[in-house]
Write an enzyme that holds these catalytic residues in place. Sequence first.
Site, PDB file in Angstrom:
ATOM      1  N   HIS A 186      54.215  72.217 -21.081  1.00  0.00           N
ATOM      2  CA  HIS A 186      53.376  72.214 -19.881  1.00  0.00           C
ATOM      3  C   HIS A 186      53.062  70.780 -19.458  1.00  0.00           C
ATOM      4  O   HIS A 186      52.032  70.221 -19.809  1.00  0.00           O
ATOM      5  CB  HIS A 186      52.088  72.981 -20.172  1.00  0.00           C
ATOM      6  N   LEU A 207      55.088  66.252 -13.949  1.00  0.00           N
ATOM      7  CA  LEU A 207      55.748  64.964 -13.736  1.00  0.00           C
ATOM      8  C   LEU A 207      55.709  64.517 -12.279  1.00  0.00           C
ATOM      9  O   LEU A 207      56.119  63.392 -11.964  1.00  0.00           O
ATOM     10  CB  LEU A 207      57.193  65.019 -14.238  1.00  0.00           C
ATOM     11  N   HIS A 218      49.254  81.169 -14.949  1.00  0.00           N
ATOM     12  CA  HIS A 218      48.007  80.419 -14.767  1.00  0.00           C
ATOM     13  C   HIS A 218      46.927  81.462 -14.499  1.00  0.00           C
ATOM     14  O   HIS A 218      46.811  81.967 -13.385  1.00  0.00           O
ATOM     15  CB  HIS A 218      48.161  79.446 -13.591  1.00  0.00           C
ATOM     16  N   HIS A 247      47.260  77.364 -20.792  1.00  0.00           N
ATOM     17  CA  HIS A 247      45.944  76.735 -21.045  1.00  0.00           C
ATOM     18  C   HIS A 247      44.788  77.723 -21.218  1.00  0.00           C
ATOM     19  O   HIS A 247      43.791  77.693 -20.489  1.00  0.00           O
ATOM     20  CB  HIS A 247      45.613  75.713 -19.968  1.00  0.00           C
ATOM     21  N   ASN A 263      41.184  72.071 -14.732  1.00  0.00           N
ATOM     22  CA  ASN A 263      41.386  73.497 -14.493  1.00  0.00           C
ATOM     23  C   ASN A 263      42.273  74.067 -15.598  1.00  0.00           C
ATOM     24  O   ASN A 263      43.418  73.629 -15.740  1.00  0.00           O
ATOM     25  CB  ASN A 263      42.049  73.697 -13.131  1.00  0.00           C
ATOM     26  N   ASP A 304      49.277  70.068 -20.628  1.00  0.00           N
ATOM     27  CA  ASP A 304      48.883  70.166 -19.216  1.00  0.00           C
ATOM     28  C   ASP A 304      48.655  68.764 -18.649  1.00  0.00           C
ATOM     29  O   ASP A 304      47.716  68.528 -17.867  1.00  0.00           O
ATOM     30  CB  ASP A 304      47.638  71.034 -19.042  1.00  0.00           C
TER      31      ASP A 304
END
Length: 440
Positions: A61, A64, A182, A235, A281, A308
Amino acid sequence: MSESLLIRGARIHDGAGDHRTADLVVADGRIAEVGTGLSRAGATVIDADGLIALPGLVDLHTHLREPGYEASETILTGSRAAAAGGYTAVFAMPNTSPVADTAGVVEQELALGEAAGYVTVQPIGAVTVGQKGERLAELGAMASSRAQVRVFSDDGFCVWDPLIMRRALEYVKAFDGVIAQHAQDPRLTEGAQMNEGTVSAELGLAGWPAVAEESIIARDVLLAEHVGSRLHVCHLSTAGSVDIIRWAKKRGIAVTAEVTPHHLLLDEELVRGYDARFKVNPPLRRAEDVQAVREGLADGTIDIVATDHAPHPAEAKACEWPAAANGMVGLESALRVVQQAMVDTGLIGWNDVARVMSTTPARIGRLAGHGTPLAAGEAASLTLYDPAPVRPFGRDDLRGRSANSPYLGRELPGEVRWTLRRGRATVADGALREMTEASA
């Protein structure tokens, strides 16, 4: 062709907490030998006394930002940050501009990663066109492209429509893909600024309830069971989410989950200073949630640690809290944070670190040649890590384009001394190599 290396006296962790000291010979991009008292004519010798040898880290995760948001990060700068943190492979999230929702964009990202040379950059494809949640993207075309995409996500946005989520899960079964969700109900988080609770009430900030995450996870594990497909939860951050994943796994549902380093270490109390470095988040949660995700990672309910890594330019954070962007950079600090939160607390050992930061993320992403054992014949992608130093994390530790780290000034243990990708040193004796050196 890479140089021959003789790594002397590294600590290799095998099995349930056991470790041994061994030498490794690296030649032609592979581990040629593992043993004691080894020698190799003409090899460059690395003194690894006191260093832990881990399979090269794999991040499932990473943001870029290229193409489209190069002011925050590029594939080159993000690759450098990853190598500095001990990573040999990263999965690039699709929230770029244009969105990575076609074969052309993911192949461009793959090519840019190959040109950078520091890590394997494996693109993640968007689930829906433009990440808008309205219709499926070209999942099959991305899967059959040169990028061979196997992970799909609208990260940054929840795939909120249950019918689209079901269709996506059905579609990726054909090529053993996985949908990485997500988990954030958009209606329950409208205007949300931080974790909902006592602290948000005291600060007067709109709350972000745990149920907004947990309700989506509960829905999606049931959809995955119904369809018989693979689901990955991005996450994860609450105690309730850990409970749902634990229930789903006991039921035999094909679900995996990740936790970020910052959710293992930091909690909502840090928001009291209104320092936007701590705006993320999902938000930093209660101390009880931090303890729950630590325990979930330790007992295997949570499968992996994923950074993340979310770079932003300075102006996106140097503003009032409600206007600030969500996100933290984390590639360079991840291993050190995991040591502090999980290893130094006795919750997991270094063999577990290899599992949650290398072997399992490579398996979930179906990434060949990474996360392999430190054994003769395997690819020489590995990290040599010194767990002993303790020092403040500083701006000089960051190798990417952005500096929005929540750890600046915080004491963290450990240091990456060497990173080898297919036998080539991208980090040598603690220093990041320049491209001409890394590609030599």
